[in-house]
Design a protein around this motif. Structure first.
Motif, PDB file in Angstrom:
ATOM      1  N   MET A   1       0.841  -1.177   0.000  1.00 19.16           N
ATOM      2  CA  MET A   1       0.000   0.000   0.000  1.00 19.16           C
ATOM      3  C   MET A   1       0.887   1.242   0.000  1.00 19.16           C
ATOM      4  O   MET A   1       1.858   1.304   0.733  1.00 19.16           O
ATOM      5  N   LYS A   2       0.492   2.197  -0.805  1.00 22.62           N
ATOM      6  CA  LYS A   2       1.135   3.498  -0.797  1.00 22.62           C
ATOM      7  C   LYS A   2       0.186   4.461  -0.099  1.00 22.62           C
ATOM      8  O   LYS A   2      -0.938   4.654  -0.543  1.00 22.62           O
ATOM      9  N   ILE A   3       0.625   5.048   1.000  1.00 22.57           N
ATOM     10  CA  ILE A   3      -0.244   5.875   1.828  1.00 22.57           C
ATOM     11  C   ILE A   3       0.261   7.316   1.840  1.00 22.57           C
ATOM     12  O   ILE A   3       1.437   7.569   2.094  1.00 22.57           O
ATOM     13  N   THR A   4      -0.659   8.242   1.570  1.00 24.26           N
ATOM     14  CA  THR A   4      -0.360   9.665   1.640  1.00 24.26           C
ATOM     15  C   THR A   4      -1.409  10.306   2.537  1.00 24.26           C
ATOM     16  O   THR A   4      -2.601  10.252   2.243  1.00 24.26           O
ATOM     17  N   LYS A   5      -0.943  10.895   3.652  1.00 25.49           N
ATOM     18  CA  LYS A   5      -1.872  11.539   4.583  1.00 25.49           C
ATOM     19  C   LYS A   5      -1.810  13.046   4.404  1.00 25.49           C
ATOM     20  O   LYS A   5      -0.745  13.629   4.255  1.00 25.49           O
ATOM     21  N   GLU A  17      -0.395  -6.915  -6.033  1.00 26.34           N
ATOM     22  CA  GLU A  17      -0.845  -7.439  -7.321  1.00 26.34           C
ATOM     23  C   GLU A  17      -2.332  -7.771  -7.322  1.00 26.34           C
ATOM     24  O   GLU A  17      -3.014  -7.589  -8.300  1.00 26.34           O
ATOM     25  N   SER A  18      -2.821  -8.234  -6.206  1.00 30.08           N
ATOM     26  CA  SER A  18      -4.193  -8.715  -6.110  1.00 30.08           C
ATOM     27  C   SER A  18      -5.036  -7.778  -5.249  1.00 30.08           C
ATOM     28  O   SER A  18      -4.575  -7.287  -4.213  1.00 30.08           O
ATOM     29  N   ILE A  19      -6.272  -7.568  -5.667  1.00 31.48           N
ATOM     30  CA  ILE A  19      -7.210  -6.762  -4.874  1.00 31.48           C
ATOM     31  C   ILE A  19      -7.471  -7.450  -3.539  1.00 31.48           C
ATOM     32  O   ILE A  19      -7.571  -6.793  -2.507  1.00 31.48           O
ATOM     33  N   ASN A  20      -7.558  -8.773  -3.542  1.00 29.05           N
ATOM     34  CA  ASN A  20      -7.805  -9.510  -2.295  1.00 29.05           C
ATOM     35  C   ASN A  20      -6.668  -9.329  -1.300  1.00 29.05           C
ATOM     36  O   ASN A  20      -6.910  -9.174  -0.104  1.00 29.05           O
ATOM     37  N   ILE A  21      -5.439  -9.344  -1.770  1.00 33.05           N
ATOM     38  CA  ILE A  21      -4.287  -9.125  -0.875  1.00 33.05           C
ATOM     39  C   ILE A  21      -4.329  -7.709  -0.322  1.00 33.05           C
ATOM     40  O   ILE A  21      -4.108  -7.479   0.869  1.00 33.05           O
ATOM     41  N   PHE A  22      -4.623  -6.743  -1.208  1.00 32.09           N
ATOM     42  CA  PHE A  22      -4.734  -5.354  -0.761  1.00 32.09           C
ATOM     43  C   PHE A  22      -5.818  -5.213   0.303  1.00 32.09           C
ATOM     44  O   PHE A  22      -5.606  -4.577   1.339  1.00 32.09           O
ATOM     45  N   LEU A  23      -6.981  -5.807   0.074  1.00 27.16           N
ATOM     46  CA  LEU A  23      -8.081  -5.742   1.036  1.00 27.16           C
ATOM     47  C   LEU A  23      -7.665  -6.345   2.371  1.00 27.16           C
ATOM     48  O   LEU A  23      -7.915  -5.765   3.427  1.00 27.16           O
ATOM     49  N   ASN A  24      -7.015  -7.502   2.333  1.00 27.31           N
ATOM     50  CA  ASN A  24      -6.559  -8.133   3.580  1.00 27.31           C
ATOM     51  C   ASN A  24      -5.587  -7.238   4.330  1.00 27.31           C
ATOM     52  O   ASN A  24      -5.678  -7.094   5.553  1.00 27.31           O
ATOM     53  N   ASN A  25      -4.650  -6.620   3.619  1.00 25.34           N
ATOM     54  CA  ASN A  25      -3.690  -5.713   4.255  1.00 25.34           C
ATOM     55  C   ASN A  25      -4.396  -4.492   4.840  1.00 25.34           C
ATOM     56  O   ASN A  25      -4.068  -4.041   5.939  1.00 25.34           O
ATOM     57  N   LYS A  45      -5.005   0.763 -11.453  1.00 30.01           N
ATOM     58  CA  LYS A  45      -5.222  -0.684 -11.476  1.00 30.01           C
ATOM     59  C   LYS A  45      -6.040  -1.048 -12.704  1.00 30.01           C
ATOM     60  O   LYS A  45      -7.160  -0.579 -12.870  1.00 30.01           O
ATOM     61  N   ILE A  46      -5.481  -1.880 -13.537  1.00 31.76           N
ATOM     62  CA  ILE A  46      -6.175  -2.316 -14.745  1.00 31.76           C
ATOM     63  C   ILE A  46      -6.856  -3.653 -14.446  1.00 31.76           C
ATOM     64  O   ILE A  46      -6.393  -4.428 -13.623  1.00 31.76           O
ATOM     65  N   ASN A  47      -7.953  -3.898 -15.104  1.00 32.12           N
ATOM     66  CA  ASN A  47      -8.679  -5.165 -14.980  1.00 32.12           C
ATOM     67  C   ASN A  47      -9.340  -5.355 -13.616  1.00 32.12           C
ATOM     68  O   ASN A  47      -9.542  -6.478 -13.180  1.00 32.12           O
ATOM     69  N   THR A  48      -9.648  -4.273 -12.939  1.00 33.91           N
ATOM     70  CA  THR A  48     -10.397  -4.364 -11.697  1.00 33.91           C
ATOM     71  C   THR A  48     -11.876  -4.400 -12.059  1.00 33.91           C
ATOM     72  O   THR A  48     -12.321  -3.680 -12.936  1.00 33.91           O
TER      73      THR A  48
END
Length: 110
Positions: A1-5, A17-25, A45-48
């Protein structure tokens, strides 16, 4: 994750790479964002798919209940297919507009 506050919101871009991995994180670290307006930027993100975006519905509802905004930036989804409980907009500028409108609604008691 790239976070900018910033002062008004937290922008999160998936680096996974995966939306599921991102969601879990994100779910594992969501407590770090309590009280913050979140913008998830999937514009690169392409192909979402809409189905993948709807995986974030629970987080969106929880954020709204806690008095904060939750917006996903993603272009290419039919707006009529998106439930009212989740904000999906095609541009970052529109995400900022949603945060402003949510703040107005909260001030008015909606």
């Amino acid at each position: 994750m790239k976070i900018t506050k910033t002062e008004n919101y937290t922008l999160i871009k998936p680096a996974e790479e995966s939306i599921n991995i991102f969601l879990n994180n994100l779910e594992k670290n969501i407590f770090n964002f309590n009280g913050e307006h979140l913008i998830l930027d999937f514009s690169e993100k392409i192909n979402t798919t809409l189905k993948e975006l709807l995986l974030f519905l629970k987080l969106s509802v929880e954020h709204k209940q806690n008095g904060t905004s939750f917006v996903i930036v993603f272009e290419g989804v039919e707006i009529d297919e998106i439930p009212d409980d989740i904000n999906v907009v095609p541009t970052f500028t529109e995400a900022l507009d949603i945060i402003e409108m949510d703040a107005i609604e909260r001030d008015l008691g909606f």
